[in-house]
Scaffold this motif. Structure first.
Motif, short mmCIF file in Angstrom:
data_model
loop_
_atom_site.label_atom_id
_atom_site.label_comp_id
_atom_site.label_asym_id
_atom_site.label_seq_id
_atom_site.Cartn_x
_atom_site.Cartn_y
_atom_site.Cartn_z
N UNK A 286 1.31 -1.40 5.39
CA UNK A 286 1.29 -0.66 6.72
C UNK A 286 2.34 -0.92 7.54
N UNK A 287 3.07 -0.08 7.77
CA UNK A 287 4.49 -0.25 8.85
C UNK A 287 3.79 -0.85 10.13
N UNK A 324 5.48 -11.50 1.91
CA UNK A 324 6.49 -12.37 2.25
C UNK A 324 7.86 -11.57 2.01
N UNK A 325 8.32 -11.08 1.05
CA UNK A 325 9.29 -10.20 0.75
C UNK A 325 9.18 -8.91 1.77
N UNK A 326 8.16 -8.18 1.64
CA UNK A 326 8.11 -7.14 2.61
C UNK A 326 8.24 -7.57 3.86
N UNK A 327 7.91 -8.58 4.46
CA UNK A 327 8.03 -8.89 5.69
C UNK A 327 9.52 -9.26 6.06
N UNK A 328 10.09 -9.39 4.89
CA UNK A 328 11.69 -9.86 5.04
C UNK A 328 12.38 -8.64 5.20
N UNK A 329 12.08 -7.69 4.29
CA UNK A 329 12.70 -6.29 4.17
C UNK A 329 12.28 -5.53 5.64
N UNK A 330 11.09 -5.73 6.22
CA UNK A 330 10.78 -4.97 7.24
C UNK A 330 11.55 -5.73 8.65
N UNK A 331 11.88 -6.94 8.56
CA UNK A 331 12.57 -7.65 9.65
C UNK A 331 14.11 -7.05 9.58
N UNK A 332 14.52 -6.95 8.43
CA UNK A 332 16.18 -6.49 8.13
C UNK A 332 16.27 -5.08 8.63
N UNK A 333 15.49 -4.16 8.25
CA UNK A 333 15.72 -2.79 8.81
C UNK A 333 15.32 -2.70 10.20
N UNK A 334 14.34 -3.50 10.64
CA UNK A 334 13.60 -3.48 12.09
C UNK A 334 15.18 -3.81 13.16
N UNK A 362 9.53 3.61 12.20
CA UNK A 362 10.28 4.74 11.00
C UNK A 362 11.09 4.05 10.02
N UNK A 363 11.89 2.94 10.41
CA UNK A 363 12.70 2.43 9.56
C UNK A 363 11.71 1.47 8.60
N UNK A 364 10.80 0.97 9.04
CA UNK A 364 10.11 0.08 8.21
C UNK A 364 9.10 0.88 7.20
N UNK A 365 8.67 2.10 7.64
CA UNK A 365 7.94 3.03 6.95
C UNK A 365 8.82 3.52 5.96
N UNK A 366 9.99 3.79 5.99
CA UNK A 366 10.88 4.49 5.09
C UNK A 366 11.26 3.33 3.89
N UNK A 367 11.31 1.99 4.30
CA UNK A 367 11.54 1.01 3.53
C UNK A 367 10.57 0.61 2.69
N UNK A 368 9.31 0.76 3.21
CA UNK A 368 8.19 0.49 2.22
C UNK A 368 7.57 1.77 1.46
#
Ligand code: CTP
Length: 373
Positions: A286-287, A324-334, A362-368
């Motif tokens: 969840x974003x 943890x990968x999801x968190x990493x991705x979220x941090x990059x896009x955010x 929005x960006x986290x939502x798009x990434x996941x």
């Protein structure tokens, strides 16, 4: 007057290791003679001098007698009649109690060379037990030299167990304990430090929370994993050590050890994140939850600490790598959201804050999105 190279320099040379500091002991001299020869006195408690040219440390041979408990209260006796052997006898381990003359001859009354051969950390004499810090030093040498095959010999382990049983370790000041911990965390095999402390009972006094059989292996596994990554800082190492604990327990222990604030903060974050990470289903992320975690870690102001947090979590929670990968991705896009661009669009004050948040979400939502579909 005669000067001998002693301690770590002789030991490391015999081990074929690079010698960093060279310490000398001087027999048959008075402070007055040292000063007359151009040496500068540096020790307030002991007669220690700096060589006028090399700046290396020269200590007058001395004996030490313990007076009180803990690390305080030593009576130092230094005079020209103190022999080299007496000075070597007051030292901690036989491998640290070898002297070398200026001509290169070794003086080794406590058979340190034999112990180097058989890879043993052995106390020189009963005087070892006068200084509880030596338990930590021995554990630290175990951490440094385990890859070379060194272990603590049985008699020294028994002596350390006795010292712990008589309450010697209870009187160590946190600053000295932390100093040894900090150094040990950066040695070649940091887990050996904790093995030795556990085996002699000192760990039950210093970090009792990690001693239970269900906890200790987890702490060591996380520490080993963090240690394998290059250039990991003390913060990450301590956080790995405390990672199996609950947040409040970890924080209290870090405070009791008087660790620096950055170490406390990372340990707190790692242990606070652990239950959060475990509660996320990586198949249905969840974003909003991810963004909350990024806020909680203050990613925006502390991006480097966030990377440290991720690297410790990866080591501590090996079953949660997807989250943890999801968190990493979220941090990059955010972090890609540029407040200046939104400012240029006319957002100000509170509105700017919520525009930033909306864009990050929005960006986290798009990434996941690919995972959620
Ligand atoms: N020493 C000791 N007991 C202590 C501290 C020091 O017996 N509590 C003695 C040891 O003989 C040691 C020497 O003093 O070799 C120098 O101490 P130090 O510089 O702290 O350690 P080194 O052995 O030189 O090791 P390092 O490589 O960590 O500097």
């Amino acid at each position: 007057m005669q000067a001998y190279l002693v301690g770590g320099a002789v030991r490391d040379e015999l081990l074929g290791l690079e010698v960093k500091d060279r310490d000398w002991v001087v027999v048959g001299a008075t402070p007055k003679e040292m000063l007359a020869n151009g040496f500068k006195q540096v020790g307030a408690d002991f007669p220690v001098f700096l060589h006028p040219r090399t700046r290396e440390e020269y200590a007058l041979a001395r004996t030490e007698r313990k007076q009180g408990r803990g690390y305080h209260g030593f009576t130092v006796y230094s005079a020209p009649d103190v022999t080299l052997e007496q000075d070597l006898r007051r030292r901690d381990l036989t491998i640290n109690a070898i002297a070398k003359t200026e001509d290169g001859d070794l003086v080794d009354p406590f058979h340190g060379r034999d112990d180097i051969k058989v890879r043993k950390l052995r106390h020189v004499s009963e005087a070892f037990s006068e200084d509880p810090l030596r338990i930590l030093r021995t554990a630290r040498f175990a951490a440094r030299f385990r890859p070379l095959g060194f272990t603590v010999c049985e008699q020294t382990m028994a002596l350390m167990q006795d010292m712990v049983a008589t309450g010697e370790v209870d009187h160590l000041v946190p600053e000295r304990v932390w100093q040894e911990f900090q150094r040990a965390l950066h040695e070649k095999a940091p887990e050996a430090f904790f093995d030795v402390l556990r085996d002699c009972g000192a760990l039950s006094v210093l970090v009792p929370e990690i001693t239970p059989p269900a906890v200790f292996p987890l702490a060591m596994k996380a520490l080993r994993c963090v240690d394998k990554q290059t250039n990991t800082a003390t913060e990450e190492r301590l956080a790995a050590l405390l990672s199996p604990l609950d947040e409040s327990v970890a924080l209290e222990r870090a405070k009791a050890l008087k660790v620096p604030n950055d170490c406390q903060n990372l340990a707190r974050l790692v242990t606070a994140f652990t239950p959060e990470i475990r509660s996320i289903d990586p198949q249905q992320p969840d974003a909003g939850t991810l963004l909350e975690l990024l806020d909680q870690a203050d990613l925006w102001r502390r991006p480097e600490r966030f990377l440290q947090l991720l690297s410790v979590l990866e080591c501590a929670l090996t079953d949660e790598s997807q989250t943890i990968d999801l968190l990493r991705t979220a941090s990059k896009v955010a972090t890609g959201v540029d407040p200046k661009a939104l400012l240029a669009k006319g957002f100000k004050g509170k509105e700017l804050g919520s525009a930033i948040r909306t864009e990050r979400l929005k960006r986290i939502g798009d990434a996941i999105a690919p995972i959620n579909h």
